[in-house]
Design an enzyme around this catalytic site. Sequence first.
Site, PDB file in Angstrom:
ATOM      1  CE  LYS A 110      -1.118   7.132  -1.994  1.00  0.00           C
ATOM      2  NZ  LYS A 110      -1.728   5.848  -1.625  1.00  0.00           N
TER       3      LYS A 110
HETATM    4  C1  LIG Z   1      -3.018   5.796  -1.365  1.00  0.00           C
HETATM    5  C2  LIG Z   1      -3.657   4.498  -1.578  1.00  0.00           C
HETATM    6  C3  LIG Z   1      -5.043   4.390  -1.786  1.00  0.00           C
HETATM    7  C4  LIG Z   1      -5.960   5.596  -1.709  1.00  0.00           C
HETATM    8  O1  LIG Z   1      -5.749   6.490  -2.773  1.00  0.00           O
HETATM    9  P1  LIG Z   1      -6.300   7.995  -2.691  1.00  0.00           P
HETATM   10  O2  LIG Z   1      -5.732   8.694  -3.851  1.00  0.00           O
HETATM   11  O3  LIG Z   1      -5.802   8.538  -1.380  1.00  0.00           O
HETATM   12  O4  LIG Z   1      -7.790   7.915  -2.713  1.00  0.00           O
HETATM   13  C5  LIG Z   1      -5.573   3.141  -2.072  1.00  0.00           C
HETATM   14  N1  LIG Z   1      -4.787   2.043  -2.108  1.00  0.00           N
HETATM   15  C6  LIG Z   1      -3.459   2.099  -1.897  1.00  0.00           C
HETATM   16  C7  LIG Z   1      -2.662   0.848  -1.943  1.00  0.00           C
HETATM   17  C8  LIG Z   1      -2.850   3.319  -1.637  1.00  0.00           C
HETATM   18  O5  LIG Z   1      -1.525   3.375  -1.435  1.00  0.00           O
END
Ligand SMILES: *Cc1c(COP(=O)(O)O)cnc(C)c1O
Length: 450
Positions: A110
């Site tokens: 993210k």
């Molecule tokens: C947010 C997240 C996900 C899921 O991603 P999406 O975009 O919500 O499908 C998977 N793994 C980790 C470590 C995350 O932080």
Amino acid sequence: MQFISTRGQVPAVSFSTAVAQGLAPDGGLYLPESLPDLKPYLAEWSKLGYAELCEAFFAVFATDIDPDELTRIVARSYTKFVHDDIAPIIKLDADHYVLELFHGPTLAFKDFALQFLGNLYESQIARTKGRISVLGATSGDTGAAAIHGLLGKEDVTTFILYPDGRISPLQERQMTCTGSDNVFPLAIQGSFDDAQTAMKTVFEDREFAEAVGLSAVNSINLARILAQCVYYLWAYFRLPEGVRSEVTFVVPTGNFGNVLAGWLVQRMGVPIKGFRVATNQNDILHRLFQTGCYELEAVAPSVAPSMDIQVASNFERFIYYAEGRDPAKVREIIQTFKATGKYSFDNFDSEAFSSSRTDDAQIAEIIKDVYETYGYIVDPHTACGFNKGMGGKEIILATAHPAKFPDTIRAAIEQDSTHPSLEALKSRPIIKHSVEPTPEAIKAFIRNRI
Ligand SMILES: *Cc1c(COP(=O)(O)O)cnc(C)c1O
């Protein structure tokens, strides 16, 4: 380029407006008015470094941002990544690659979008002389990444809702140990979906949203999705030329933001073979891709908490395309789903996607198995990507650093996984606030703090 809402009840807006609003005023999600064809750029783009590629990509969409300003925004966004390649690819064997997306400041993918979004906001505020309140809901990693993307930005106050006790202690520390006085981590009693639902209702109060300059950092913000498109392109170019178009991208999935970004890149003409949506035991999307029925069930907390989601907010963007870009149809589907917790698609076209589901016991087995086979440690989210290989070539997106989930790793392989940035947090005080997961309580808290 202009941006439209999936629900079709507001006029098209510029890139900057779509970013500032996050959610469209009609409750829909923004998308480009039409998707550009990237094929003519690919030869040129394949030679660029990460930040240059990001800049070239955004120049196609952010046409209302001055090119020099865009250069500055992008240049600042990837300086806190500790790996030279930003998103390195590891080859495990002839058929398996890993795209490591955890070298940013909060050690999860993210950071790619939220470092960028933080700089976009800063630029926008400088231009408009306004101030904004950022509101987000997190299942763990978004909140931490948002807070670190916005830390120290003037005229931004950040409010992040999270389910108390349902995120990992280190994820919580990343949000609550910043020592920053413009950051408010809000612990709620309830699930991530409760937090997200309350947050969406707050955004639907347009008067309130305008009064406090509300903006969203959840993956409903189009800038996040577009920033994530960049590493699919990057990875595509780094794969050996002969196999690029034979590799399936495997994406550990919760809110459907990450995998949607890849799918948009494919729709923009990049010949990616396909995607596997890898869920944990909260498997609404796996069930959808198996049966064509999108049906809500209760969230069962798992060892991969950032994927403990049932209502995948970005799915609305997929529906828009899958249903022939018909906003009336999107509205009908969303309404039916809201009212009944279920929607059955006829002729569900999911050709680009396969799916898998991995429960907690399997996650532990996979962490052990991958470690024994390759000497490589995967975090519990990434582990879901290693389930049920379809036999062909795959690139698995490693969405978080294993050190964020030390208990699960230790239980699986009797190894400690640590990271210096996490160790440093352990001696800092935790500052968090308890708030009821209702729109009224959240609005009152925000009003009191700005
Ligand atoms: C947010 C997240 C996900 C899921 O991603 P999406 O975009 O919500 O499908 C998977 N793994 C980790 C470590 C995350 O932080």
